[in-house]
Design a protein around this motif. Structure first.
Motif, short mmCIF file in Angstrom:
data_model
loop_
_atom_site.label_atom_id
_atom_site.label_comp_id
_atom_site.label_asym_id
_atom_site.label_seq_id
_atom_site.Cartn_x
_atom_site.Cartn_y
_atom_site.Cartn_z
N SER A 51 0.83 -1.21 0.00
CA SER A 51 0.00 0.00 0.00
C SER A 51 0.86 1.26 0.00
CB SER A 51 -0.95 -0.01 1.20
OG SER A 51 -0.25 0.16 2.42
N VAL A 52 1.98 1.23 0.72
CA VAL A 52 2.87 2.39 0.75
C VAL A 52 3.51 2.61 -0.62
CG1 VAL A 52 5.09 3.21 1.66
CG2 VAL A 52 3.34 2.37 3.22
N ARG A 53 3.94 1.55 -1.25
CA ARG A 53 4.56 1.66 -2.57
C ARG A 53 3.54 2.12 -3.61
NH1 ARG A 53 9.24 0.37 -3.92
NH2 ARG A 53 8.54 -0.24 -6.02
N ARG A 54 2.30 1.72 -3.45
CA ARG A 54 1.26 2.17 -4.36
C ARG A 54 1.02 3.68 -4.18
NH1 ARG A 54 -2.81 -0.80 -2.67
NH2 ARG A 54 -2.19 -2.59 -3.95
N ALA A 55 1.07 4.13 -2.92
CA ALA A 55 0.84 5.55 -2.64
C ALA A 55 2.02 6.41 -3.07
CB ALA A 55 0.57 5.75 -1.15
N ASN A 56 3.24 5.88 -2.94
CA ASN A 56 4.45 6.63 -3.30
C ASN A 56 5.40 5.70 -4.06
OD1 ASN A 56 6.82 8.09 -3.48
ND2 ASN A 56 6.83 8.75 -1.34
N PRO A 57 5.13 5.46 -5.34
CA PRO A 57 5.91 4.48 -6.10
C PRO A 57 7.35 4.90 -6.35
CG PRO A 57 4.32 5.59 -7.52
CD PRO A 57 3.99 5.99 -6.12
N ALA A 58 7.67 6.17 -6.17
CA ALA A 58 9.04 6.64 -6.41
C ALA A 58 9.96 6.34 -5.24
CB ALA A 58 9.03 8.14 -6.70
N ALA A 59 9.40 6.03 -4.08
CA ALA A 59 10.22 5.84 -2.88
C ALA A 59 10.79 4.42 -2.82
CB ALA A 59 9.39 6.11 -1.65
N GLN A 60 11.97 4.32 -2.25
CA GLN A 60 12.54 3.02 -1.91
C GLN A 60 12.22 2.72 -0.45
OE1 GLN A 60 16.78 3.15 -3.08
NE2 GLN A 60 16.19 1.79 -4.76
N VAL A 61 11.81 1.50 -0.18
CA VAL A 61 11.37 1.11 1.16
C VAL A 61 12.40 0.16 1.77
CG1 VAL A 61 9.57 -0.05 2.50
CG2 VAL A 61 8.95 1.37 0.52
N SER A 62 12.72 0.39 3.03
CA SER A 62 13.60 -0.50 3.78
C SER A 62 12.87 -0.99 5.02
CB SER A 62 14.89 0.22 4.20
OG SER A 62 15.63 0.62 3.06
N LEU A 63 13.19 -2.21 5.44
CA LEU A 63 12.64 -2.79 6.66
C LEU A 63 13.76 -2.86 7.70
CD1 LEU A 63 10.60 -5.79 5.18
CD2 LEU A 63 9.81 -3.45 5.62
N LEU A 64 13.53 -2.27 8.86
CA LEU A 64 14.46 -2.31 9.98
C LEU A 64 13.79 -3.12 11.08
CD1 LEU A 64 15.68 1.41 10.01
CD2 LEU A 64 16.43 -0.48 8.56
N CYS A 65 14.34 -4.29 11.39
CA CYS A 65 13.59 -5.32 12.11
C CYS A 65 14.30 -5.71 13.40
CB CYS A 65 13.42 -6.56 11.22
SG CYS A 65 13.03 -6.16 9.48
#
Length: 328
Positions: free
Chosen positions: A197-211
């Motif tokens: 959903s985040v990538r659909r809202a902002n497709p230009a952004a790169q997403v990282s997971l910090l776990c």
């Protein structure tokens, strides 16, 4: 929740005993189900155009939840919720029922070029969310703010958003849920849906997971095929995979552990016991796992996002995409 032992046989017996005990007297993660709380707000589909609507609806819901908790005599929950209702805070989703769930955004999700999703581990609830004590490993809101501040120090002009993602119900540290993957499976489904959903809202952004901690099990379960740039695991008991390649992701996979983190003493096993599997397999900081190791300093299990620590500096570099600057 791990009790020091002397070898695999003792660990197998101890873990089997824990499972048996839980079958006869299970520990419920919904132990606070009696907290008075409203139903979550009705929210529009996530998009850059609905962010302010979602933030306003959730703020109103938090205020209502605080009033209900106060009226019901739960002053600790009411105090925690009043802090979360501040005008400067922005929540994409919120649910005060039971242990609670919340997804908070720090920064501008609509314009961010890098979005870091902080996935918490055991014991994290609405009550611990902003707390400094007594469970430092469960202070998700505080950790997210510390990470964002470190990012701003490293690159004040960076277009970055940090998301504190309490989008599942983490296990209690002292419970069989903390050594099995059931909660992680639920969390992984929710995390995958959130990232999409985040990538659909902002497709230009790169997403990282910090776990963090058990959150790395969630990320491990969610990783396969998920469009993220980096997955960083810290204080991890394992991921359920034997190797970084086994996660099935094209993301850069990072791992770090503080020198005083008790989780370093956890045996990295995967054992069938009474029809279930306990343990999460290979150690992500072991050479054979194949992750990129980052320096995490000498901190304990709840210190990875502490201001001034080696670990928060490196996690901020990963969040920024400055992988060459990460100290090993």
């Amino acid at each position: 929740m791990w009790i020091p032992g002397r070898g695999t046989r003792l660990w197998r017996g101890a873990l089997a005993g824990l499972v048996i005990a839980a079958l006869s007297a299970p520990v419920s993660a919904a132990a606070r189900a009696d907290v008075p709380a409203p139903d979550p707000a009705m929210l529009p589909v996530l998009s850059t155009g609905t962010l302010e609507t979602r933030y306003a609806a959730n703020r109103a819901n938090i205020i209502q939840a605080a009033r209900m908790a106060e009226k019901g005599g739960d002053h600790r929950r009411a105090e925690a919720l009043r802090a979360m209702a501040g005008s400067a805070r922005t929540f994409l989703s919120f649910d005060a029922r039971g242990e609670g769930r919340a997804v908070e955004v720090l920064g501008d999700l609509a314009t961010a070029r890098r979005i870091s999703v902080l996935v918490p581990g055991s014991d994290t609830t609405l009550d611990t969310y902003d707390a400094r004590t007594p469970k430092p490993h469960a202070r998700l809101g505080w950790a997210a703010r510390s990470l964002e501040e470190q990012i701003r120090r490293l690159d004040p002009a960076a277009e970055v958003a940090v998301v504190a993602w309490l989008g599942y119900t983490p296990p209690r540290l002292i419970s069989t849920d903390a050594v099995t993957t059931g909660r992680a499976e639920d969390g992984a489904r929710a995390l995958r849906a959130f990232v999409v959903s985040v990538r659909r809202a902002n497709p230009a952004a790169q997403v990282s997971l910090l776990c963090h901690s058990y959150g790395s099990v969630v990320c491990g379960r969610a990783a396969a095929g998920l469009a993220v740039a980096d997955i960083a695991m810290f204080g991890s008991p394992g991921t359920g995979a034997d190797t970084a390649a086994g996660l099935g992701t094209a993301a850069r996979v990072w791992a770090g552990r503080g020198a005083r983190d008790w989780i370093g003493g956890v045996p990295h096993l995967s054992l069938p016991v009474l029809g279930t599997t306990i343990g999460f397999g290979a150690d992500p900081v072991s050479g054979g796992f194949g992750a990129r190791l980052f320096a995490a300093g000498d901190g304990g299990h709840g210190d990875y996002l502490a201001p001034g620590s080696a670990s928060v500096a490196n996690l901020a570099r990963i969040a920024l995409g400055h992988d060459r600057e990460v100290t090993r």
